[in-house]
Design a protein around this motif. Structure first.
Motif, PDB file in Angstrom:
ATOM      1  N   GLU A   1      78.696 -21.022  29.460  1.00  0.00           N
ATOM      2  CA  GLU A   1      77.673 -22.024  29.125  1.00  0.00           C
ATOM      3  C   GLU A   1      77.564 -23.063  30.235  1.00  0.00           C
ATOM      4  O   GLU A   1      76.467 -23.403  30.688  1.00  0.00           O
ATOM      5  CB  GLU A   1      78.025 -22.694  27.792  1.00  0.00           C
ATOM      6  CG  GLU A   1      76.951 -23.583  27.236  1.00  0.00           C
ATOM      7  CD  GLU A   1      75.723 -22.818  26.776  1.00  0.00           C
ATOM      8  OE1 GLU A   1      74.601 -23.291  27.078  1.00  0.00           O
ATOM      9  OE2 GLU A   1      75.863 -21.769  26.136  1.00  0.00           O
ATOM     10  N   ASP A   2      78.704 -23.554  30.686  1.00  0.00           N
ATOM     11  CA  ASP A   2      78.729 -24.575  31.729  1.00  0.00           C
ATOM     12  C   ASP A   2      78.151 -24.042  33.045  1.00  0.00           C
ATOM     13  O   ASP A   2      77.411 -24.747  33.728  1.00  0.00           O
ATOM     14  CB  ASP A   2      80.167 -25.058  31.931  1.00  0.00           C
ATOM     15  CG  ASP A   2      80.251 -26.232  32.880  1.00  0.00           C
ATOM     16  OD1 ASP A   2      79.544 -27.218  32.651  1.00  0.00           O
ATOM     17  OD2 ASP A   2      81.019 -26.140  33.861  1.00  0.00           O
TER      18      ASP A   2
ATOM     19  N   THR B   1      75.928 -21.691  33.512  1.00  0.00           N
ATOM     20  CA  THR B   1      74.522 -21.291  33.466  1.00  0.00           C
ATOM     21  C   THR B   1      73.567 -22.418  33.062  1.00  0.00           C
ATOM     22  O   THR B   1      72.353 -22.276  33.240  1.00  0.00           O
ATOM     23  CB  THR B   1      74.313 -20.113  32.494  1.00  0.00           C
ATOM     24  OG1 THR B   1      74.766 -20.481  31.184  1.00  0.00           O
ATOM     25  CG2 THR B   1      75.046 -18.867  32.976  1.00  0.00           C
ATOM     26  N   LYS B   2      74.082 -23.518  32.558  1.00  0.00           N
ATOM     27  CA  LYS B   2      73.177 -24.526  31.974  1.00  0.00           C
ATOM     28  C   LYS B   2      72.358 -25.308  33.007  1.00  0.00           C
ATOM     29  O   LYS B   2      71.244 -25.713  32.707  1.00  0.00           O
ATOM     30  CB  LYS B   2      73.943 -25.499  31.075  1.00  0.00           C
ATOM     31  CG  LYS B   2      74.860 -26.461  31.793  1.00  0.00           C
ATOM     32  CD  LYS B   2      75.555 -27.391  30.820  1.00  0.00           C
ATOM     33  CE  LYS B   2      76.558 -28.259  31.549  1.00  0.00           C
ATOM     34  NZ  LYS B   2      77.293 -29.121  30.635  1.00  0.00           N
ATOM     35  N   ASN B   3      72.865 -25.502  34.206  1.00  0.00           N
ATOM     36  CA  ASN B   3      72.155 -26.344  35.179  1.00  0.00           C
ATOM     37  C   ASN B   3      71.502 -25.556  36.310  1.00  0.00           C
ATOM     38  O   ASN B   3      71.215 -26.102  37.357  1.00  0.00           O
ATOM     39  CB  ASN B   3      73.121 -27.379  35.774  1.00  0.00           C
ATOM     40  CG  ASN B   3      73.544 -28.398  34.741  1.00  0.00           C
ATOM     41  OD1 ASN B   3      72.743 -28.812  33.906  1.00  0.00           O
ATOM     42  ND2 ASN B   3      74.802 -28.795  34.776  1.00  0.00           N
TER      43      ASN B   3
ATOM     44  N   ILE C   1      68.711 -15.415  29.548  1.00  0.00           N
ATOM     45  CA  ILE C   1      70.004 -15.190  30.195  1.00  0.00           C
ATOM     46  C   ILE C   1      70.452 -13.771  29.835  1.00  0.00           C
ATOM     47  O   ILE C   1      70.449 -13.388  28.667  1.00  0.00           O
ATOM     48  CB  ILE C   1      71.075 -16.202  29.741  1.00  0.00           C
ATOM     49  CG1 ILE C   1      70.652 -17.633  30.093  1.00  0.00           C
ATOM     50  CG2 ILE C   1      72.425 -15.874  30.374  1.00  0.00           C
ATOM     51  CD1 ILE C   1      71.616 -18.700  29.621  1.00  0.00           C
TER      52      ILE C   1
ATOM     53  N   ASP D   1      70.907 -16.932  39.721  1.00  0.00           N
ATOM     54  CA  ASP D   1      69.795 -17.691  39.137  1.00  0.00           C
ATOM     55  C   ASP D   1      68.558 -16.815  38.969  1.00  0.00           C
ATOM     56  O   ASP D   1      68.558 -15.633  39.330  1.00  0.00           O
ATOM     57  CB  ASP D   1      69.511 -18.971  39.939  1.00  0.00           C
ATOM     58  CG  ASP D   1      68.843 -18.742  41.287  1.00  0.00           C
ATOM     59  OD1 ASP D   1      68.398 -17.608  41.600  1.00  0.00           O
ATOM     60  OD2 ASP D   1      68.757 -19.723  42.058  1.00  0.00           O
TER      61      ASP D   1
ATOM     62  N   ASN E   1      72.583 -16.458  23.582  1.00  0.00           N
ATOM     63  CA  ASN E   1      71.690 -16.859  24.676  1.00  0.00           C
ATOM     64  C   ASN E   1      70.656 -15.828  25.105  1.00  0.00           C
ATOM     65  O   ASN E   1      69.867 -16.100  26.009  1.00  0.00           O
ATOM     66  CB  ASN E   1      72.532 -17.237  25.904  1.00  0.00           C
ATOM     67  CG  ASN E   1      73.272 -18.524  25.686  1.00  0.00           C
ATOM     68  OD1 ASN E   1      72.710 -19.604  25.811  1.00  0.00           O
ATOM     69  ND2 ASN E   1      74.546 -18.419  25.343  1.00  0.00           N
TER      70      ASN E   1
ATOM     71  N   ASN F   1      67.235 -17.004  25.551  1.00  0.00           N
ATOM     72  CA  ASN F   1      67.064 -18.100  26.514  1.00  0.00           C
ATOM     73  C   ASN F   1      66.944 -17.602  27.952  1.00  0.00           C
ATOM     74  O   ASN F   1      67.283 -18.321  28.890  1.00  0.00           O
ATOM     75  CB  ASN F   1      68.259 -19.068  26.421  1.00  0.00           C
ATOM     76  CG  ASN F   1      68.388 -19.678  25.045  1.00  0.00           C
ATOM     77  OD1 ASN F   1      67.405 -19.892  24.360  1.00  0.00           O
ATOM     78  ND2 ASN F   1      69.620 -19.939  24.639  1.00  0.00           N
TER      79      ASN F   1
ATOM     80  N   LYS G   1      68.291 -15.741  34.314  1.00  0.00           N
ATOM     81  CA  LYS G   1      69.644 -15.998  34.796  1.00  0.00           C
ATOM     82  C   LYS G   1      70.480 -14.773  34.431  1.00  0.00           C
ATOM     83  O   LYS G   1      70.297 -14.189  33.361  1.00  0.00           O
ATOM     84  CB  LYS G   1      70.236 -17.230  34.125  1.00  0.00           C
ATOM     85  CG  LYS G   1      69.461 -18.515  34.354  1.00  0.00           C
ATOM     86  CD  LYS G   1      70.069 -19.641  33.527  1.00  0.00           C
ATOM     87  CE  LYS G   1      69.177 -20.850  33.493  1.00  0.00           C
ATOM     88  NZ  LYS G   1      69.731 -21.913  32.638  1.00  0.00           N
TER      89      LYS G   1
END
Length: 197
Positions: A190-191, A193-195, A117, A171, A112, A115, A85
């Motif tokens: 955070e919001d 990239t989280k989904n 990202i 993505d 992150n 993770n 991401k």
């Protein structure tokens, strides 16, 4: 009196951008976008190729690849990050909202980076105050993510950075998920990239 002139100029500029974007739409899309304009912050042009023959940067389309040299002298391509991401950010050292956003970006990156990202923060070098100011800004903010330099301004133009900061959430397949105009904080990053994959 000068404040009112500046305010009027800003309003006229914003209206001009909206009118130009609406004009680019087909009549059917124009009707649809006009009906939705009160609930959306920006007009989306539904074309995959822009008038210059370049890939469009609309949400849901592949992010156009580019190759730039970083502040450290390395060459990077956006496609180097496929499989991760990406927050693709456009900024300049003189921009107060960019100054406010960068500590949030650095903290988000530190929290992150393990993770999958990445943050790719493209400096609009052709609009900035010189390499010494850019380096000073990076050092003062202890920025450790990738900082490519858009020395001739072509990437900023292609990514339609009419105001800064402008960011794109991409993505792991290289698809643009969201365009954000204005500064973000850690919670927002955070919001956003989280989904996504």
């Amino acid at each position: 009196m000068s404040k009112s002139i500046i305010s009027a100029a800003i309003v006229l500029l914003a209206l001009s951008i909206v009118i130009v974007n609406i004009y680019k739409l087909s009549p059917t899309e124009r009707t649809k976008e006009t009906a939705n304009s009160s609930t959306e912050e920006s007009v989306v042009v539904n074309e995959n190729i822009n008038q210059d023959g370049q890939l469009s940067v609309q949400e849901g389309s592949p992010a156009p690849d580019f190759e730039l040299t970083t502040l450290d002298g390395d060459t990077v391509k956006l496609s180097d990050y496929k499989g991760k991401k990406v927050i693709l950010n456009f900024w300049a050292s003189w921009c107060p909202p960019c100054v406010a956003e960068m500590p949030h970006m650095q903290q988000f990156y530190e929290d992150n980076k393990e993770n999958d990202i990445e943050i790719v923060a493209v400096n609009l070098t052709s609009l900035d105050k010189g390499m010494s100011e850019i380096k000073k800004f990076v050092d003062e903010n202890n920025l450790s993510f990738t900082i490519p330099l858009d020395k001739d301004g072509t990437i900023g133009i292609q990514y339609e950075t009419f105001s800064i900061p402008t960011s794109y959430i991409i993505d792991s397949n290289g698809i643009i998920i969201k365009k954000i105009v204005g500064p973000m904080n850690e919670a927002m990053m955070e919001d956003l990239t989280k989904n996504i994959d």
